[in-house]
Design a protein around this motif. Structure first.
Motif, mmCIF file in Angstrom:
data_model
loop_
_atom_site.group_PDB
_atom_site.id
_atom_site.type_symbol
_atom_site.label_atom_id
_atom_site.label_comp_id
_atom_site.label_asym_id
_atom_site.label_seq_id
_atom_site.Cartn_x
_atom_site.Cartn_y
_atom_site.Cartn_z
ATOM 1 N N ASP A 1 33.456 48.748 47.987
ATOM 2 C CA ASP A 1 32.943 48.691 46.714
ATOM 3 C C ASP A 1 31.932 47.786 46.500
ATOM 4 O O ASP A 1 31.453 47.256 47.529
ATOM 5 N N TYR B 1 38.037 45.167 40.386
ATOM 6 C CA TYR B 1 37.191 43.968 40.568
ATOM 7 C C TYR B 1 35.811 44.135 41.028
ATOM 8 O O TYR B 1 35.170 44.159 41.688
ATOM 9 N N ASN C 1 41.975 48.405 43.120
ATOM 10 C CA ASN C 1 41.618 47.070 43.271
ATOM 11 C C ASN C 1 40.044 47.175 43.239
ATOM 12 O O ASN C 1 39.029 46.412 42.667
ATOM 13 N N THR D 1 49.723 41.740 39.499
ATOM 14 C CA THR D 1 51.044 40.753 39.831
ATOM 15 C C THR D 1 50.610 39.847 41.192
ATOM 16 O O THR D 1 51.383 39.017 41.438
ATOM 17 N N HIS E 1 42.249 35.154 39.950
ATOM 18 C CA HIS E 1 41.566 34.958 38.772
ATOM 19 C C HIS E 1 42.676 34.837 37.815
ATOM 20 O O HIS E 1 43.851 34.798 38.068
ATOM 21 N N ARG F 1 46.740 35.471 43.218
ATOM 22 C CA ARG F 1 45.397 36.084 42.417
ATOM 23 C C ARG F 1 44.550 35.065 42.481
ATOM 24 O O ARG F 1 44.664 33.903 42.413
ATOM 25 N N LEU G 1 48.307 43.723 47.441
ATOM 26 C CA LEU G 1 47.815 43.702 48.956
ATOM 27 C C LEU G 1 48.583 43.274 49.731
ATOM 28 O O LEU G 1 48.823 43.491 51.001
#
Ligand code: ADP
Length: 705
Positions: A637, A613, A609, A667, A658, A656, A671
């Motif tokens: 990040d 992202y 992730n 999917t 987005h 999600r 998380l």
């Protein structure tokens, strides 16, 4: 009131001071008076004695004159006036008639017959016919004649002359016999009389001409015969004529000294004896006394004022103390009243037990609570007997109470509260919390009725137990239904995959075998259908993976998390490189008890992730751990970040943020699985994120200690 009392001391002090002063003044006045009286007596006596003394000398001289006169007359009668022989006789006699210096005889013609001071017969007879005493005698004056003081031409000495007429038996004038007395000789007598340093003795004639003064005064004023007397005596003699004694105080004009004077008239001679004592001589004693007494008065007054001040201060202190005492008394009384009210109106039952075990006092609440009358409950023994009728329980209560009292005395604390079952007058039992306070001479016992509270507590405990049982039931039910749901999801997804695979296969067949029979739109639909099937498969796989997590037991081992992450990095090596991500291992990671496979899944998801992202040119992913009671792992990040309102939602399955194709697709299960794994380890996950700056996911893998 106060100031009045204070001033009373001062008034008393001043009164005493004034009294002392008055007494002193009186004493001084008295002494002065006495001094004056003594001086008065002294001058009067001296004057009288001296007058008598001088007069007796004059009488003696007169006797001599009479004797000489008689002899002269005898001689004259016989016709043999041998004056030389008489003169010789008299010369001899005169020596024993002090202070007479000489005796003389003048015949009827005024010719001196003899003079004991001169040798006879005279070369030349001295004529005395014009002398005053001769003329007075010749004129017939029979008494003794005294002359005024005269200065002798021959000797220059002042003398007093006494003269007597000598006559025949028939009264024929035969001559005059006279005696001369030098005034200095009289003065000699006075010289031995003590009249003080500035005292004076004066003999004056009846006309107040000075005969002799002792001590002699130099200068004009000392002239014998002067009539220089004070106005006072002149006035006195004028106003009170005929007195033989005058006593008065006056300033002598002759020497300006103030004296106490006595003027004593001679008994039968025409003289006055004047004796004076200077005021300064007899007045000093009272002055010394006055100074002494003044000093004493001053000292006494100062002492009295000091005493008054001291007394006043002590009085004030005493009053102050008394006031304070009365205030304290009132405060004590008030406090006692308050305590009484507090005691009697207290909502807690109270009673006082003396050291001898007598219940001296109990409040309203006590009576209400237990119902025993004061007659029933006189002593502590009555209490034990009535409140605890069961002998065994009573023994138990007595033991615990006595030990509580003992430890309270030992530790100097209140008697600890102990719960007892107390039997009341009506036979009912109540749960009472008894404690106490050791007073000086007994114990103040407090009784808190906790029967209702106890009942409530018991009810609450029961309710709690019921609740806990119900929660346990529900939880079990929930767990069961969860398991069923997971089983269902697993079975459903498993079963769904079968027809899906068929769908996918047939779509592939259509694409491969009927491609030429389908136009472009048909081909497009087919492609879309295939993508949807793939996506559905992926979703079902995710669901499967998720539901599988719940059904499998989690086995734990000591796992070096660092090596787990090493493995993940290796797996993702290509992926990370393609995304241009720099991976940073910020800290070494510890070895902990966990399931290595699942933890690997967690790191894989989070790192993927973090790489996905991220739209920054230099993408960066940092992995580390914060040491603490429980290690906190993190994956950081510098990507797109997550708005705060989505921090919870992202952990929900299939969620999600987005559209499907953006950021490489997904999917929305990753998380959710991460969270479930972490929670199954007993840990939890949270994140900090700033949109456009990056996100940090933190997680623990065990319960907090
Ligand atoms: P997906 O398969 O979509 O990645 P996840 O459950 O892993 O599903 O993530 C859920 C959503 O959370 C993602 O679609 C993304 O929108 C967001 N997300 C997850 N990790 C990050 C991250 N590091 N930075 C930004 N957004 C993230």
């Amino acid at each position: 009131m106060q100031s009045m009392r204070w001033s009373a001391y001062y008034t008393a002090a001043w009164c005493a001071g004034v009294s002392i002063l008055a007494l002193s003044v009186f004493l001084v006045w008295k002494q002065r008076q006495e001094g004056s009286d003594i001086a008065r007596v002294s001058v009067v006596n001296t004057a009288e004695v001296l007058a008598t003394q001088v007069e007796s000398s004059l009488d003696l001289a007169d006797a001599l004159l009479q004797s000489v006169g008689r002899r002269y007359r005898g001689d004259a009668r016989r016709g043999s006036a041998d004056s030389a022989q008489l003169a010789e006789e008299v010369r001899m006699e005169v020596q024993s008639y002090q202070p007479v210096s000489r005796v003389g005889m003048v015949n009827s013609n005024g010719q001196t017959v003899f003079n004991t001071a001169l040798r006879t017969p005279f070369a030349q007879r001295i004529d005395a016919s014009n002398l005053d005493y001769f003329q007075r005698a010749r004129a017939g004056e029979k008494s003794l004649i005294y002359t005024e003081p005269l200065r002798s031409d021959a000797t220059g000495e002042w003398t007093l002359t006494l003269a007597r007429r000598v006559e025949s038996k028939q009264g024929v004038f035969l001559g005059v016999v006279y005696a001369t007395i030098p005034v200095r000789a009289i003065g000699k007598v006075f010289a031995h009389v003590g009249v003080g340093a500035q005292g004076s003795i004066n003999m004056r004639t009846a006309a107040l001409a000075q005969v002799v003064r002792c001590p002699e005064l130099p200068g004009a004023n000392s002239d014998i015969g002067n009539r220089n007397v004070s106005q006072t005596i002149q006035d006195l003699m004028r106003s009170k004529p005929g007195q033989t004694l005058y006593v008065y105080k006056a300033v002598a004009p002759i020497d300006s000294v103030e004296r106490m004077y006595a003027y004593q008239k001679f008994d039968h001679s025409p003289f006055w004896m004047n004796v004076g004592r200077a005021t300064a001589d007899f007045d000093t004693a009272w002055r010394q006394t006055a100074v002494l007494l003044a000093a004493l008065t001053l000292a006494m007054s100062a002492f009295l004022v000091w005493g008054a001040r001291r007394l006043t201060r002590q009085h004030r202190d005493l009053e102050h103390r008394l006031r304070e005492q009365s205030l304290a008394k009132r405060a004590l009384h008030d406090s006692e009243q308050r305590f009484r009210r507090l005691f009697h109106d207290s909502p807690v039952a109270l009673c006082v037990v003396t050291e001898a075990g007598v219940l001296t006092d109990r409040n309203r609440r006590f009576n209400l609570l237990f119902g025993y009358s004061p007659q029933e409950l006189r002593t502590i023994d009555d209490w034990w007997r009535l409140a605890y009728p069961n002998a065994d329980y009573r023994t138990e209560v007595l033991q615990s109470w006595n030990s509580a009292v003992a430890s309270s005395v030992r530790d100097n604390t209140d008697i600890a509260s102990i719960e007892y079952q107390v039997t009341c007058r009506n036979g009912g039992e109540r749960t009472i919390l008894i404690s106490g306070l050791i007073l000086g001479d007994g114990i103040l016992a407090t009784f808190v009725d906790i029967t209702d509270r106890k009942m409530l507590e018991d009810g609450l405990v029961k309710l709690n137990a019921e609740l806990e049982a119900r929660v346990a039931n529900r939880t079990a039910e929930l767990q069961r239904s969860n398991r069923e749901l997971e089983d269902f999801a697993y079975i459903a997804s498993h079963d769904l995959k079968e027809p899906l695979r068929g769908l996918h296969n047939y779509a592939s067949f259509l694409q491969e075998d009927y491609a030429d029979k389908l136009d472009d739109a048909g081909k497009n639909y087919l492609e879309r259908m295939q993508r949807l099937v793939e996506r559905l498969t992926a979703l079902i796989d995710g669901l499967l993976a998720y539901s599988r997590l719940g059904s499998v037991d989690l086995l734990r081992d000591a796992v070096a998390v660092d090596s787990v992450v090493d493995g993940v990095c290796q797996d993702l090596h290509v992926f990370l490189r393609e995304h241009g991500v720099v991976l940073v291992r910020a800290t070494p990671l510890p070895t902990i008890q966990c399931n290595a496979l699942r933890v690997r899944e967690v790191f894989q998801n989070l790192i993927t992730n973090a790489a996905k992202y991220n739209d920054k040119p230099d993408k960066r992913v940092e992995i580390g751990c914060r040491e603490g009671p429980v290690p906190v792992f993190y994956v950081r990040d510098n990507g797109i970040g997550i708005p705060a309102q989505h921090h919870e939602a992202i952990f929900r399955i299939f969620k999600r943020l987005h559209e499907q194709r953006k950021y490489g697709g997904g999917t929305g299960v990753g998380l959710t699985i991460v969270k479930k794994i972490i929670e199954r380890h007993g840990g939890h996950i949270w994140l900090e994120s700033v949109p456009n700056e990056g996100s940090t996911f933190y997680f623990t893998l065990s319960e907090n200690p």
